[in-house]
Write a protein that holds these residues in place. Structure first.
Motif, PDB file in Angstrom:
ATOM      1  N   ALA A  56       0.820  -1.207   0.000  1.00 16.41           N
ATOM      2  CA  ALA A  56       0.000   0.000   0.000  1.00 16.41           C
ATOM      3  C   ALA A  56       0.857   1.261   0.000  1.00 16.41           C
ATOM      4  CB  ALA A  56      -0.930  -0.005   1.222  1.00 16.41           C
ATOM      5  N   LEU A  57       1.881   1.294   0.833  1.00 17.87           N
ATOM      6  CA  LEU A  57       2.736   2.476   0.889  1.00 17.87           C
ATOM      7  C   LEU A  57       3.535   2.623  -0.405  1.00 17.87           C
ATOM      8  CD1 LEU A  57       3.208   4.639   3.087  1.00 17.87           C
ATOM      9  CD2 LEU A  57       5.364   3.501   3.600  1.00 17.87           C
ATOM     10  N   SER A  58       3.944   1.508  -0.962  1.00 24.06           N
ATOM     11  CA  SER A  58       4.687   1.546  -2.220  1.00 24.06           C
ATOM     12  C   SER A  58       3.817   2.104  -3.345  1.00 24.06           C
ATOM     13  CB  SER A  58       5.161   0.135  -2.604  1.00 24.06           C
ATOM     14  OG  SER A  58       6.022  -0.395  -1.624  1.00 24.06           O
ATOM     15  N   ARG A  59       2.602   1.580  -3.468  1.00 29.12           N
ATOM     16  CA  ARG A  59       1.735   1.905  -4.604  1.00 29.12           C
ATOM     17  C   ARG A  59       1.069   3.257  -4.485  1.00 29.12           C
ATOM     18  NH1 ARG A  59      -0.542  -3.078  -5.696  1.00 29.12           N
ATOM     19  NH2 ARG A  59       1.511  -3.317  -6.628  1.00 29.12           N
ATOM     20  N   HIS A  60       0.749   3.663  -3.249  1.00 25.82           N
ATOM     21  CA  HIS A  60      -0.055   4.872  -3.087  1.00 25.82           C
ATOM     22  C   HIS A  60       0.707   6.077  -2.529  1.00 25.82           C
ATOM     23  CE1 HIS A  60      -3.638   2.698  -4.266  1.00 25.82           C
ATOM     24  NE2 HIS A  60      -3.302   1.737  -3.418  1.00 25.82           N
ATOM     25  N   GLU A  61       1.943   5.873  -2.091  1.00 27.30           N
ATOM     26  CA  GLU A  61       2.748   7.008  -1.631  1.00 27.30           C
ATOM     27  C   GLU A  61       4.095   7.087  -2.344  1.00 27.30           C
ATOM     28  OE1 GLU A  61       1.910   9.483   0.204  1.00 27.30           O
ATOM     29  OE2 GLU A  61      -0.030   8.736   0.897  1.00 27.30           O
ATOM     30  N   GLY A  62       4.431   6.090  -3.147  1.00 29.97           N
ATOM     31  CA  GLY A  62       5.727   6.112  -3.823  1.00 29.97           C
ATOM     32  C   GLY A  62       6.887   5.882  -2.882  1.00 29.97           C
ATOM     33  N   ILE A  63       6.638   5.194  -1.772  1.00 30.15           N
ATOM     34  CA  ILE A  63       7.671   4.903  -0.770  1.00 30.15           C
ATOM     35  C   ILE A  63       7.679   3.401  -0.525  1.00 30.15           C
ATOM     36  CG2 ILE A  63       8.457   5.280   1.587  1.00 30.15           C
ATOM     37  CD1 ILE A  63       6.826   7.916   1.560  1.00 30.15           C
ATOM     38  N   ILE A  64       8.792   2.738  -0.825  1.00 28.53           N
ATOM     39  CA  ILE A  64       8.921   1.305  -0.549  1.00 28.53           C
ATOM     40  C   ILE A  64       9.552   1.159   0.827  1.00 28.53           C
ATOM     41  CG2 ILE A  64       9.920  -0.888  -1.311  1.00 28.53           C
ATOM     42  CD1 ILE A  64      10.058   0.275  -4.148  1.00 28.53           C
ATOM     43  N   PRO A  65       8.775   0.706   1.820  1.00 27.95           N
ATOM     44  CA  PRO A  65       9.303   0.651   3.186  1.00 27.95           C
ATOM     45  C   PRO A  65      10.035  -0.650   3.464  1.00 27.95           C
ATOM     46  CG  PRO A  65       7.028  -0.028   3.210  1.00 27.95           C
ATOM     47  CD  PRO A  65       7.362   0.276   1.755  1.00 27.95           C
ATOM     48  N   ALA A  66      10.911  -0.638   4.437  1.00 27.54           N
ATOM     49  CA  ALA A  66      11.458  -1.889   4.959  1.00 27.54           C
ATOM     50  C   ALA A  66      10.325  -2.709   5.560  1.00 27.54           C
ATOM     51  CB  ALA A  66      12.509  -1.596   6.030  1.00 27.54           C
ATOM     52  N   LEU A  67      10.460  -4.037   5.511  1.00 27.23           N
ATOM     53  CA  LEU A  67       9.431  -4.890   6.097  1.00 27.23           C
ATOM     54  C   LEU A  67       9.272  -4.632   7.592  1.00 27.23           C
ATOM     55  CD1 LEU A  67      10.066  -8.251   4.213  1.00 27.23           C
ATOM     56  CD2 LEU A  67       8.003  -6.833   4.089  1.00 27.23           C
ATOM     57  N   GLU A  68      10.363  -4.268   8.256  1.00 29.14           N
ATOM     58  CA  GLU A  68      10.265  -3.912   9.672  1.00 29.14           C
ATOM     59  C   GLU A  68       9.317  -2.722   9.827  1.00 29.14           C
ATOM     60  OE1 GLU A  68      13.781  -6.261   8.942  1.00 29.14           O
ATOM     61  OE2 GLU A  68      13.143  -4.372   8.035  1.00 29.14           O
ATOM     62  N   SER A  69       9.569  -1.666   9.087  1.00 30.09           N
ATOM     63  CA  SER A  69       8.754  -0.454   9.175  1.00 30.09           C
ATOM     64  C   SER A  69       7.321  -0.703   8.758  1.00 30.09           C
ATOM     65  CB  SER A  69       9.355   0.635   8.277  1.00 30.09           C
ATOM     66  OG  SER A  69      10.747   0.736   8.439  1.00 30.09           O
ATOM     67  N   ALA A  70       7.114  -1.625   7.823  1.00 31.51           N
ATOM     68  CA  ALA A  70       5.759  -1.924   7.348  1.00 31.51           C
ATOM     69  C   ALA A  70       4.873  -2.463   8.464  1.00 31.51           C
ATOM     70  CB  ALA A  70       5.819  -2.905   6.183  1.00 31.51           C
ATOM     71  N   HIS A  71       5.462  -3.060   9.512  1.00 32.67           N
ATOM     72  CA  HIS A  71       4.671  -3.460  10.674  1.00 32.67           C
ATOM     73  C   HIS A  71       4.021  -2.241  11.325  1.00 32.67           C
ATOM     74  CE1 HIS A  71       6.904  -7.238  10.302  1.00 32.67           C
ATOM     75  NE2 HIS A  71       6.073  -7.780  11.178  1.00 32.67           N
ATOM     76  N   ALA A  72       4.777  -1.161  11.465  1.00 30.18           N
ATOM     77  CA  ALA A  72       4.237   0.064  12.054  1.00 30.18           C
ATOM     78  C   ALA A  72       3.185   0.678  11.143  1.00 30.18           C
ATOM     79  CB  ALA A  72       5.373   1.058  12.317  1.00 30.18           C
TER      80      ALA A  72
END
Length: 407
Positions: free
Chosen positions: A345-361
């Protein structure tokens, strides 16, 4: 009374958690680190040198961004991101690595040694070693080496020696064990640069202090872009918990700000399916400190699992254990599936690919946003970027186009 000035006590305890449970031969070396940190870190020379590094090498301050597209789709509280993914090397880890390496330099050490899970701490420490002209040795589990290949390459390019760890679960816990054994061979000229707010005193305090730059910046930046208000909620992932303590430090004395730590719930509730230490753990001693930890039937550290290698640890920082017991921080857990949805979701809708750790938050913030009114604000510590994870995610789970990300 300020939390940061009150805790830990002189023996390194946060309430009943923390302390230093180490072999007798290590006691004088840890005391030397404690004494040096308390003396050197308060000197004008050290503080000014670290400030210069933060600004001119790390690229701090990192910004706070409003996740407008994500917030609009969730139709609830607004989500903001503290962009530690834009810190040099791509994660918050360099904040304490440059501090620890600078301390090692002032102590006359020649070598840095550490463990790493996702590789972000390893890359950051290898970067710090290169900057200060020191040797660097990184211990990493074979499972994590396979998952996080790009970071292994980075560590080697930066001049570090990467030591594969092939015993036990072959992940972060075993990497810590291996690094400690190596450190014991030469503690006189080596500094063990622990990668989170874990380990024996003074490391939980020291790493928190170095990471508190996140919270100091975030508080000022958030007020600037929201006409002087504080966030209603601050959210961060928790494995050992360094990025969380970093951002919590800016708001911990503000009772109106709810603090949320997010653990890895993995794929289920059984031992070996998750690494949700606070959710399911009990009091114990691991790697030289007392904390909440996951134990097997014999009372030993239990096998753990997380899609995020950096959260794959059966213990948690003693300060987090204390903050859970006191009720100041609310701890939740995000599953692998929820984390993947947030990653996409963050990758597709904000243009930010997060670390999997951060994706938990991010996953918890998305859930929280739906539950809270539109007038509230959620600040997420986006602790790292996902360059290291993209091959693993796409090869294992696909590109996410067929997923219902907001269902």
């Amino acid at each position: 009374m300020s939390h940061l000035r009150t805790y830990p006590d002189a023996e390194g305890f946060f309430g009943k958690f923390g302390g230093s449970f180490i072999p007798p031969e290590l006691v004088p070396h840890m005391q030397a680190v404690t004494d040096a940190y308390l003396r050197i870190s308060r000197s004008a020379q050290f503080v000014n040198e670290l400030r210069h590094i933060r600004k001119h090498f790390q690229g701090r301050p990192t910004p706070v961004s409003y996740a407008a597209n994500l917030s609009e789709r969730l139709n609830g509280a607004r989500i903001y991101l503290k962009r530690e993914d834009l810190n040099h090397t791509g994660a918050h880890k360099l904040n304490h690595c440059m501090g620890e390496a600078l301390l090692a330099k002032h102590m006359g050490k020649k070598k840095l040694i550490a463990e790493t899970g996702a590789g972000q701490h390893g890359v950051a420490l290898a970067t710090a070693a290169a900057y200060f002209g020191m040797e660097c040795e990184i211990h990493m589990g074979e499972v994590d080496i396979a998952k996080e290949h790009p970071n292994v390459v980075r560590m080697k390019l930066l001049g570090a020696t990467v030591v594969p760890v092939g015993f036990g679960g072959r992940t972060l816990k075993e990497a810590v064990d291996s690094a400690f054994v190596s450190y014991l061979k030469d503690p006189e000229t080596t500094l063990y640069a622990i990668g989170s707010v874990v380990g024996p005193h003074p490391f939980p305090m020291m790493v928190r202090d170095f990471q508190s730059v996140i919270g100091v910046e975030a508080r000022e930046q958030f007020a600037e872009i929201t006409d002087g208000r504080l966030p209603d909620h601050v959210v961060a992932c928790v494995g050992g918990g360094s990025n969380a303590m970093g951002i919590f430090a800016g708001f911990i004395d503000e009772p109106a700000v709810a603090l949320h730590g997010v653990e890895p719930h993995g794929t289920g509730t059984e031992l070996g399916q998750h690494a949700a230490t606070i959710t399911y753990g009990e009091e114990g001693v691991i790697h030289g400190f007392r904390c909440l930890m996951l134990k097997d039937a014999e009372g030993n550290p239990a096998p753990v699992h997380s899609i995020a290698s950096g959260l794959d640890y059966p213990g948690v920082g003693p300060e987090h254990s204390f903050l859970h017991e006191s009720g100041r921080v609310q701890y939740a857990a995000a599953s692998d599936a929820e984390t993947l949805n947030a990653f996409y979701a963050l990758s597709r809708h904000e243009g930010i690919i997060p670390a999997l750790e951060s994706a938990h938050a991010v996953a918890h913030a998305m859930k929280l946003a739906k539950q809270r009114p539109a007038g509230e604000c959620i600040l997420v510590n986006l602790s790292g970027r996902g360059d290291k994870d993209i091959d693993y995610v796409v090869d294992t789970f696909g590109d996410g186009r067929d997923r219902d990300l907001f269902g």
